[in-house]
Design an enzyme around this catalytic site. Structure first.
Site, PDB file in Angstrom:
ATOM      1  N   ASN B 270       0.807  -1.209   0.000  1.00  0.00           N
ATOM      2  CA  ASN B 270       0.000   0.000   0.000  1.00  0.00           C
ATOM      3  C   ASN B 270       0.849   1.271   0.000  1.00  0.00           C
ATOM      4  O   ASN B 270       0.378   2.326  -0.396  1.00  0.00           O
ATOM      5  CB  ASN B 270      -0.915   0.009   1.220  1.00  0.00           C
ATOM      6  CG  ASN B 270      -2.295  -0.513   0.885  1.00  0.00           C
ATOM      7  OD1 ASN B 270      -2.963   0.041   0.022  1.00  0.00           O
ATOM      8  ND2 ASN B 270      -2.697  -1.577   1.529  1.00  0.00           N
ATOM      9  N   ASN B 295      -7.146 -10.232   3.148  1.00  0.00           N
ATOM     10  CA  ASN B 295      -8.134  -9.281   2.639  1.00  0.00           C
ATOM     11  C   ASN B 295      -9.430  -9.968   2.202  1.00  0.00           C
ATOM     12  O   ASN B 295      -9.547 -11.192   2.230  1.00  0.00           O
ATOM     13  CB  ASN B 295      -7.541  -8.452   1.497  1.00  0.00           C
ATOM     14  CG  ASN B 295      -7.190  -9.311   0.303  1.00  0.00           C
ATOM     15  OD1 ASN B 295      -7.788 -10.367   0.084  1.00  0.00           O
ATOM     16  ND2 ASN B 295      -6.217  -8.876  -0.476  1.00  0.00           N
ATOM     17  N   ILE B 296     -10.395  -9.167   1.781  1.00  0.00           N
ATOM     18  CA  ILE B 296     -11.724  -9.710   1.494  1.00  0.00           C
ATOM     19  C   ILE B 296     -11.716 -10.715   0.354  1.00  0.00           C
ATOM     20  O   ILE B 296     -12.546 -11.611   0.320  1.00  0.00           O
ATOM     21  CB  ILE B 296     -12.753  -8.577   1.191  1.00  0.00           C
ATOM     22  CG1 ILE B 296     -12.287  -7.722   0.031  1.00  0.00           C
ATOM     23  CG2 ILE B 296     -13.027  -7.748   2.421  1.00  0.00           C
ATOM     24  CD1 ILE B 296     -13.382  -6.780  -0.488  1.00  0.00           C
ATOM     25  N   CYS B 358      -7.019  -1.147   9.360  1.00  0.00           N
ATOM     26  CA  CYS B 358      -6.589  -2.050   8.292  1.00  0.00           C
ATOM     27  C   CYS B 358      -6.367  -1.144   7.103  1.00  0.00           C
ATOM     28  O   CYS B 358      -5.604  -0.197   7.222  1.00  0.00           O
ATOM     29  CB  CYS B 358      -7.624  -3.129   8.035  1.00  0.00           C
ATOM     30  SG  CYS B 358      -9.325  -2.544   7.949  1.00  0.00           S
ATOM     31  N   ASP B 360      -9.106   0.388   4.834  1.00  0.00           N
ATOM     32  CA  ASP B 360     -10.109   1.437   4.956  1.00  0.00           C
ATOM     33  C   ASP B 360     -10.738   1.476   6.344  1.00  0.00           C
ATOM     34  O   ASP B 360     -11.497   2.374   6.657  1.00  0.00           O
ATOM     35  CB  ASP B 360     -11.191   1.244   3.892  1.00  0.00           C
ATOM     36  CG  ASP B 360     -10.648   1.574   2.509  1.00  0.00           C
ATOM     37  OD1 ASP B 360      -9.909   2.570   2.402  1.00  0.00           O
ATOM     38  OD2 ASP B 360     -10.933   0.829   1.557  1.00  0.00           O
ATOM     39  N   TRP B 362     -12.946  -0.617   7.638  1.00  0.00           N
ATOM     40  CA  TRP B 362     -14.350  -0.954   7.802  1.00  0.00           C
ATOM     41  C   TRP B 362     -14.618  -2.456   7.718  1.00  0.00           C
ATOM     42  O   TRP B 362     -15.743  -2.877   7.875  1.00  0.00           O
ATOM     43  CB  TRP B 362     -15.227  -0.182   6.818  1.00  0.00           C
ATOM     44  CG  TRP B 362     -14.809  -0.216   5.373  1.00  0.00           C
ATOM     45  CD1 TRP B 362     -14.297  -1.274   4.704  1.00  0.00           C
ATOM     46  CD2 TRP B 362     -14.893   0.852   4.428  1.00  0.00           C
ATOM     47  NE1 TRP B 362     -14.058  -0.941   3.414  1.00  0.00           N
ATOM     48  CE2 TRP B 362     -14.418   0.358   3.205  1.00  0.00           C
ATOM     49  CE3 TRP B 362     -15.336   2.180   4.499  1.00  0.00           C
ATOM     50  CZ2 TRP B 362     -14.362   1.151   2.057  1.00  0.00           C
ATOM     51  CZ3 TRP B 362     -15.278   2.953   3.348  1.00  0.00           C
ATOM     52  CH2 TRP B 362     -14.786   2.450   2.145  1.00  0.00           C
ATOM     53  N   ARG B 364     -11.792  -5.555   8.394  1.00  0.00           N
ATOM     54  CA  ARG B 364     -11.026  -6.227   9.438  1.00  0.00           C
ATOM     55  C   ARG B 364     -11.069  -5.459  10.746  1.00  0.00           C
ATOM     56  O   ARG B 364     -11.128  -6.031  11.823  1.00  0.00           O
ATOM     57  CB  ARG B 364      -9.579  -6.394   8.974  1.00  0.00           C
ATOM     58  CG  ARG B 364      -9.453  -7.460   7.938  1.00  0.00           C
ATOM     59  CD  ARG B 364      -8.097  -7.427   7.286  1.00  0.00           C
ATOM     60  NE  ARG B 364      -8.056  -6.455   6.207  1.00  0.00           N
ATOM     61  CZ  ARG B 364      -7.214  -6.500   5.187  1.00  0.00           C
ATOM     62  NH1 ARG B 364      -6.318  -7.465   5.115  1.00  0.00           N
ATOM     63  NH2 ARG B 364      -7.232  -5.598   4.248  1.00  0.00           N
ATOM     64  N   ARG B 404     -20.752  -5.627   0.514  1.00  0.00           N
ATOM     65  CA  ARG B 404     -20.228  -6.906   0.985  1.00  0.00           C
ATOM     66  C   ARG B 404     -21.230  -8.043   0.816  1.00  0.00           C
ATOM     67  O   ARG B 404     -20.854  -9.177   0.592  1.00  0.00           O
ATOM     68  CB  ARG B 404     -19.832  -6.812   2.456  1.00  0.00           C
ATOM     69  CG  ARG B 404     -18.660  -5.894   2.743  1.00  0.00           C
ATOM     70  CD  ARG B 404     -17.348  -6.439   2.194  1.00  0.00           C
ATOM     71  NE  ARG B 404     -16.301  -5.428   2.338  1.00  0.00           N
ATOM     72  CZ  ARG B 404     -15.915  -4.608   1.365  1.00  0.00           C
ATOM     73  NH1 ARG B 404     -16.465  -4.706   0.168  1.00  0.00           N
ATOM     74  NH2 ARG B 404     -14.973  -3.715   1.574  1.00  0.00           N
TER      75      ARG B 404
END
Lengths: 727, 679
Positions: B270, B295-296, B358, B360, B362, B364, B404
């Protein structure tokens, strides 16, 4: 060896010393063999070297570590074994002993030239002990290490088992009569036949009195009525179907010990002819169709079981927490690679298959194995636990183990390798059964009168040599050793304890943890019987009988065997064929249809055997691993809560009863019914429901008076209803 | 037995039937077969209805008419398979892990259904969602009261805030600073608006550090934010001041933990994009810590892999164990738990405040903050507290529910089971500490279901701002009120509020080991073959508890009656003539008690015991009452119940074809011969 025994001889006085010092209770007949002082026992091998100093001793019963500061009395554990303490390891419980030399582990089996600075003892109940001998005198190290290794790891004579010292030193043992049926009398077998309604087609025989037939068979056993005494005698009981259990529909579970592979052609011809004769007789009406299952070809072998278990237990015998975390990362794949859970699954599946034949196809099932005392025992016991709710009570389960295993001739001595005679004979067959039963217990807790704790302590009892239950290979071996030559020192035959007398090991309070408070007791078998008869018929119709039509593709092997069977034995005899698809279908259908309905805890019980449902028996295997510990958590929290709740309800009931009797004693003579209350409440949670509605007849006039009370008015309806019932 | 496939859906039936009737008749297909995926039993024949909100399958079998209801918003994928001789198979996978396998006779019908479902399952406007048409027949006041059940200001007050160190800030009142944050944000008193705004400019999506949990016992706090825009060297004075303010709000500690829940590699990557993580040299007195939660996208794939294992037909141990390990699912769950445990320990044992982020902040971050709060504060382990927790850490802080959970048609790459993982963490904790939670597994499953169902407005949109613009509270109902109304169903009978364990911080193992984490078949396999009730023990206990309560009441009644009788008696003491009657009276009262304890009474009481499946308890079988749900003493089909008599009967009426079931004797026609041969 001599020196050790001599030390033991002179040890009587010192033993007393030790006892005083450590407040350690020794069993009667126990002799101190060797000891070592200032041994350092690590609390856990976490690198922190925390631990305590004490004395390490070895007796003819156990290895024990006696803590120097005996102040530990304060935090007495709630659940304590009276025979084997926290720091005791019975000689039979020792699995492996390692010595550590310069940080290197070496297995200790017999003679050793150099003595280790650290001793690691792995136990069969999965405890791991680390003893540091660095601060101990060299003399003592030598004596204790060779003593321990000698007494726990080298071959031994049967008579050297502590069992005998104990029995001769404690002559007036209570015989601990409980409800467990021992199956050592003809009566027991007849009662069992009667209980299962098997007595129409099967009989208990006395042919083996004096062990005329075989030393491997029990004194009394049950065979089909049509089997003659001569045929039983002909091949020492081999080739004879022996009855295990009868299903409610008359189908029976039988077992048979097969003939060994014979080189000689004529002998094998003779055996074949004999078998054919037997099959013919027992497959005629009134006997049901017969299905044979050669377990040695359809299940994992004893060797497979032993290998899998050895690997499996290794996951839990952990030296230090670094090892632990190393295995933890790959927990599931390691678990898979041991194959132990798959073996459990295979046995459960086989038991369901057998249950399906008995229950749905009304077929007799004949389990065949060379000795009929290993895999046969597992399957027949499992089938009975699944099909006979009596086997799910404590006394029923214990009777089952007596019937199939103890009297049935399972070679506990060899399979547990208690005497270290032959490592190749070792196989955890009985443990496998307990593991399978545990799966059922955790899937259907209300169906069992006992808890997983019961199974765990039962598995531990395998290694406690004061009970005769698990320390003989057969009834014959027990009988000959009970009376035998021992007469010269004894006034009479040995009186052994049986493991089923749980009061020997546990105080009543601890014993409470062995009983399942949620057990749903069997309702009285009254009215509903008629109904089920009727419905039974419906059920037959509702199950499509054509489902198991053969698939068009049939393997060569299949065809051939079918042909063979047809020719030789006629069509009434079938065989489990291991081609996967077909038996699977009928099995699957049976399994699915059962699972699609709600569970009757007193009826047939089929375990779920899909991957996610087979679990690790955490209580037994993880109990000594601190990393797996949850403070204030785990299933025991639930169990404790349940006990709490029960106590609460019970105390409320007592209170209620008290208020009752007070009310009555004040004015009226006690009504007899109230005296029963206390007794009935012990059956909680169903006590209230089973209470007899004994009540004084009431003139309706008094009724009216009472209705003035507010609370009574509210309950008006109830009274009216019930009084109607009563009259 | 009319039992909807998912009993949760059964609950819904009664709620939404009105609405459904209005828009009935959208599409009806007859002679559709519903396959039981696991069982080999025959498929059920029935009719398929497509309504504006549900797919409904009604079985033809006259006595049962079993209904299967599926909300469109629950549909996660629809798959049309190749047509076979029997018809055209349609596979509907749901977000609550139900899989529905239909066979539609006509290919054309199947295609129509497929096309309509694709459209229906992917609404493009919020207004199309079920919650806007769902009407549980509550009046306006009741609805408003429902929304007020969970009040976050009250919650911060409960934590002891505002106080000397913390205050509410109105800096974000018009979502002017951060549009994904709530309007009311709690910050350290020393953090001025200037600092907040400055810090927000240095944080990804302007999500500046704000308070999530405050422990008043030792003044420690858990704060949350997004990653700093530090790149390789950037600094921000205000952001450094912000962190210092947080640290100083805890006078007992001289440093602050900054927990980056990402794997270090991800965080470093990042940096190239001008984001990244805090440099310990730039911030005074912070201790920086990575915790590698993936991550997602990794999580989405992991769940997919695990669901493949769940879909295996009768998996062997090997399939299951390998599949489970390869999916990595439990490892991810453990990572989230480990992060939560780390933070809980820092707060409870070290007394050090923690800032969590994490990328953003919102996903983790929400998971980790809520797990830590749950461990620390027993309040969040009550039913009400759990609602508050989700409202606080997820809803108010802008967890992107819409993206999500795919409520509206959108980028499939945004979909990920983030809150599912949190819910599973709670379940794992419940398994480990069965007495510590007021609610039960069913509660979690219902919450999970409604996160996807869009039946209630709570989880709509991606932020508070969007929800306010949509006027969610005026147009929809709150799930929490619905659950609260039925709270009796969700109670854990093992929970006691006065118990010491329920009062304190939970202490799972510092580094909890893998074999404490179990596969949650109650969630992922809950639609399988009516997997027999896994909660049987709990249900059982509910009944026992009920019984205890009854006894208590009984005792009370008895006491009262005794007292009143004594009064009567003392009054009548002198009247000897009445003595006789009095005795009888007492005798009767005694018998009342025994009456009250007769089976009938228990039976009727237990009938009211909230059970989902229809009661099957036999009135006469008193001993079975406690297990009424699971028992089937009167069920005609359970063969093991049959007695000896029936066995004899079967024996006598056995036909040769019956023997034909034997695998090796399948050629039924020979069996007659065989019998004769053998005889």
């Amino acid at each position: 060896r001599q020196t050790c025994v001599q030390t033991g001889g002179g040890g009587g006085y010192r033993l007393y010393d030790v006892m005083l010092q450590a407040k350690c209770l020794f069993c009667t007949g126990e002799l101190l063999l060797c000891e070592a002082n200032t041994v350092y026992k690590y609390i856990q091998e976490d690198g922190s070297n925390r631990g305590t100093y004490g004395k390490l001793i070895c007796t003819n019963f156990k290895i024990a570590f006696l803590d120097e500061d005996s102040s530990s009395d304060d935090n007495e554990p709630q659940f304590k074994n009276k025979i084997v303490g926290e720091n005791d390891i019975t000689l039979q419980c020792v699995d492996q002993i390692y010595g550590v030399y310069d940080e290197k582990k070496k297995l200790l089996t017999g003679q050793m030239r150099k003595y280790p600075e650290k001793l690691i003892i792995y136990c069969k109940d999965l405890r791991v002990f680390h003893f540091c001998l660095r601060y101990t005198k060299e003399e003592e190290v030598k004596r204790i290490v060779s003593g321990i290794v000698h007494h726990s790891q080298t071959p031994k004579l049967l008579k050297r088992l502590f069992l005998f010292s104990y029995a001769s030193a404690a002559p007036n043992n209570t015989d601990g009569r409980n409800q467990t049926v021992m199956f050592d009398t003809l009566e027991d077998w007849r009662d069992e036949l009667e209980r299962t309604k098997g007595n129409v087609k099967y009989k208990a025989v006395v042919t083996n009195e004096g062990y005329r037939v075989s030393e491997k068979l029990p004194l009394y056993f049950v065979v089909p009525i049509c089997v003659s005494e001569e045929s039983i005698l002909k091949f020492q009981g081999r080739g004879i179907p022996i009855w295990c259990w009868s299903c409610h529909n008359g189908a029976a579970l039988l077992k048979m010990s097969a003939f060994p592979k014979e080189q000689d052609d004529s002998t094998s011809q003779m055996q074949k002819a004999f078998l054919d004769g037997i099959y013919k007789t027992i497959s005629k009406p009134p006997y049901e169709l017969l299905k044979m299952d050669d377990l040695s070809s359809s299940l994992p072998s004893l060797q497979d079981i032993q290998i899998a278990y050895t690997r499996f237990k290794q996951l839990f015998l952990i030296d230090n927490n670094a090892d632990f975390w190393a295995t933890d990362v790959k927990w599931f794949s390691l678990l898979e690679s041991t194959n132990w859970l798959e073996i459990i699954r295979r046995f459960l599946k086989k038991a369901i298959e057998v249950a399906e034949c008995l229950e749905r196809q009304h077929t007799n099932v004949l389990l065949i194995e060379e000795s009929a005392t290993d895999l046969c025992c597992v399957i027949s016991s499992l089938v009975q636990v699944m099909m006979d709710s009596y086997s799910r009570t404590k006394s029923g389960f214990q009777s089952l183990i007596q019937k199939e295993w103890v009297t049935g001739g399972h070679g506990f001595l060899d399979r547990c390798n208690h005497l270290h005679k032959n490592d190749k004979e070792e196989a955890p067959v009985f443990l496998l059964l307990l593991n399978c039963v545990w799966q059922l217990v955790q899937q259907y807790p209300p169906a069992f009168e006992f808890t997983e704790t019961y199974l765990t302590v039962l598995s531990d009892s395998l290694y406690v040599p004061i009970f005769s239950t698990f320390f003989f290979n057969s009834q014959h071996q027990k009988d000959t050793n009970t009376t035998g030559e021992s007469l010269k020192t004894q006034s009479g035959p040995f009186k052994f304890l049986t493991v089923w007398d749980w009061s020997v090991q546990f105080e009543p309070k601890a014993q409470a943890l062995l009983s399942n408070p949620l057990y749903a007791e069997k309702p009285k078998p009254d009215k509903s019987q008629r109904k089920t008869t009727r419905f039974k018929h419906q059920r037959q119709l509702s199950l499509p009988l054509t489902q198991t039509k053969s698939s068009p593709k049939r393997g060569f092997f299949r065809e051939e065997t079918d042909h063979l069977i047809k020719n030789i034995l006629g069509k009434r005899i079938g065989k489990f064929i291991n081609s996967s698809d077909e038996p699977h279908n009928s099995f699957r259908e049976f399994y699915d249809s059962w699972h699609s309905k709600p569970v009757d805890y007193h009826g047939l019980l089929l375990p779920c055997i899909d991957g996610p449902e087979i679990k690790v028996w955490a209580q037994r295997y993880l109990r000594w691993i601190p990393e797996a510990q949850l403070h204030g958590g785990g299933t025991i929290a639930t169990a404790a809560k349940i006990l709490d709740l029960m106590e609460e309800v019970q105390s409320l009931q007592v209170k209620m009863d008290e208020e009752h009797s007070q009310a009555i004693s004040r004015d009226v003579q006690a009504v007899p019914m109230l005296r029963n209350c206390a007794r009935l409440s012990s059956l909680f949670p169903f006590a209230l429901l089973q209470r007899q509605s004994v009540k004084p007849a009431l003139p309706t006039s008094t009724w009216k008076d009472l209705e003035d009370e507010d609370d009574l008015v509210k309950r008006d309806d109830e009274f009216v209803d019930l009084s109607g019932d009563m009259s | 037995m009319t039992q909807p496939v998912g009993w949760r859906l059964g609950v819904m039936t009664s709620l939404c039937v009105d609405h459904v009737q209005q828009s009935w008749q959208q599409c009806i297909v007859e002679n559709v077969r519903l396959l039981d995926r696991v069982s080999s039993r025959k498929a059920a024949l029935g009719t398929l209805y497509l309504t504006a909100t549900h797919v409904i399958f009604v079985e033809n079998a006259s006595e049962t008419r079993k209904e299967t209801w599926v909300l469109h918003s629950q549909i996660s994928s629809i798959e049309k398979q190749a047509t076979t001789a029997t018809g055209c198979p349609l596979l509907i996978r749901c977000k609550n892990f139900q899989v529905i396998h239909l066979i539609i006779p006509q290919e054309r019908d199947c295609h129509d259904v497929y096309i309509s479902l694709i459209r229906l399952a992917r609404p493009v406007k919020y207004e199309e969602l079920y919650c806007f048409s769902f009407n549980p027949k509550l009046d306006k006041e009741e609805r408003e009261r429902g929304w007020k059940l969970v009040d976050l200001n009250e919650e911060y007050n409960r934590m002891g805030i505002p106080n000397n160190y913390w205050q509410i800030s109105d800096v974000n009142r018009d979502y002017g600073v951060c549009d994904s944050y709530p309007t009311e944000v709690y910050v350290p008193k020393s953090a001025t608006a200037h600092i907040i705004v400055g810090s927000s400019k240095f944080r990804s999506r302007r999500r500046f550090p704000a308070l999530s949990y405050y422990c008043k016992d030792n003044n420690t706090s858990i704060c949350r934010s997004s990653q700093p825009l530090s790149g390789f060297s950037a600094r921000c004075l205000e952001d450094e001041q912000m962190l210092q303010a947080i640290r100083k709000a805890n006078p007992g500690s001289d440093f602050l933990y900054v927990v980056d829940t990402r794997p270090k590699l991800n965080a470093m990557a990042n940096r190239a994009a001008g984001k990244g993580y805090e440099n310990e040299d730039n911030y005074s007195n912070i201790k920086f810590q990575f915790i590698g939660i993936e991550n997602i996208h990794v999580m989405r794939n992991s769940l997919q892999k695990m669901l493949e294992v769940c879909e295996l037909k009768s998996p062997s141990m090997s399939d299951f164990l390998w599949g489970l390990e390869n999916s990595g699912w439990l490892k991810h769950i453990k990572a989230i738990m480990d992060a939560g445990i780390f933070i809980a320990k820092a707060v409870a044992e070290e007394g050090v405040s923690v800032l969590v982020h994490c990328s953003d902040g919102w996903d983790r971050t929400a998971q980790v903050c809520s797990v830590a709060s749950l461990l620390l504060d027993p309040y969040y382990r009550t039913m009400k507290g759990f609602m508050v927790l989700i409202e606080k850490d997820w809803v108010s802080f802008g967890h992107k529910f819409n993206h999500r959970y795919g409520n509206l048609d959108g980028d499939p790459k945004e979909i990920s089971p983030v809150i599912d993982q949190f819910i599973e963490c709670v379940w794992q904790l419940m398994e480990q500490f069965p007495c510590a939670f007021e609610f039960n597994e069913r509660f979690l499953i219902h919450v999970q279901h409604h996160i996807y169902s869009c039946q209630f407005g709570n989880f709509l949109c991606n932020s508070q701002k969007e929800r306010r613009e949509l006027k969610i509270q005026e147009r929809t109902y709150s799930l929490w009120a619905h659950l609260w109304k039925n709270r009796a169903d969700y109670l854990n009978p093992l929970y006691r509020s006065d118990h010491s364990q329920t009062q304190a911080t939970l202490h799972p193992q510092i580094a909890s080991c893998n074999f404490l984490y179990k596969f949650w078949s109650g969630m992922y396999n809950r639609f399988e073959k009516g997997m027999h009730p896994r909660q049987s023990v709990t249900d059982y206990l509910m009944a026992v508890k009920e019984e205890t309560q009854q006894l208590e009441e009984e005792l009370e009644v008895l006491g009262e009656r005794l007292a009143s009788l004594q009064k009567v008696q003392s009054n009548d003491n002198k009247v000897k003539s009445k003595q006789q009657d009095q005795n009888k009276e007492l005798g009767r009262s005694t018998s009342n008690i025994s009456l009250a304890n007769t089976p009938q009474e228990y039976n009727s009481n237990l009938k009211s015991f909230p059970s989902r499946s229809p009661s099957q308890g036999d009135e006469e079988d008193s001993a079975l009452i406690l297990t009424q749900d699971n028992l089937k003493s009167s069920d005609p089909d359970l063969s093991a119940n049959s007695d000896q008599e029936s066995g004899v009967e079967d024996l006598s009426c056995r036909s040769p074809s019956n023997g034909g079931c034997l695998p090796s004797e399948d050629s039924g026609k020979d069996s007659d011969e065989a019998v004769f041969l053998a005889v």
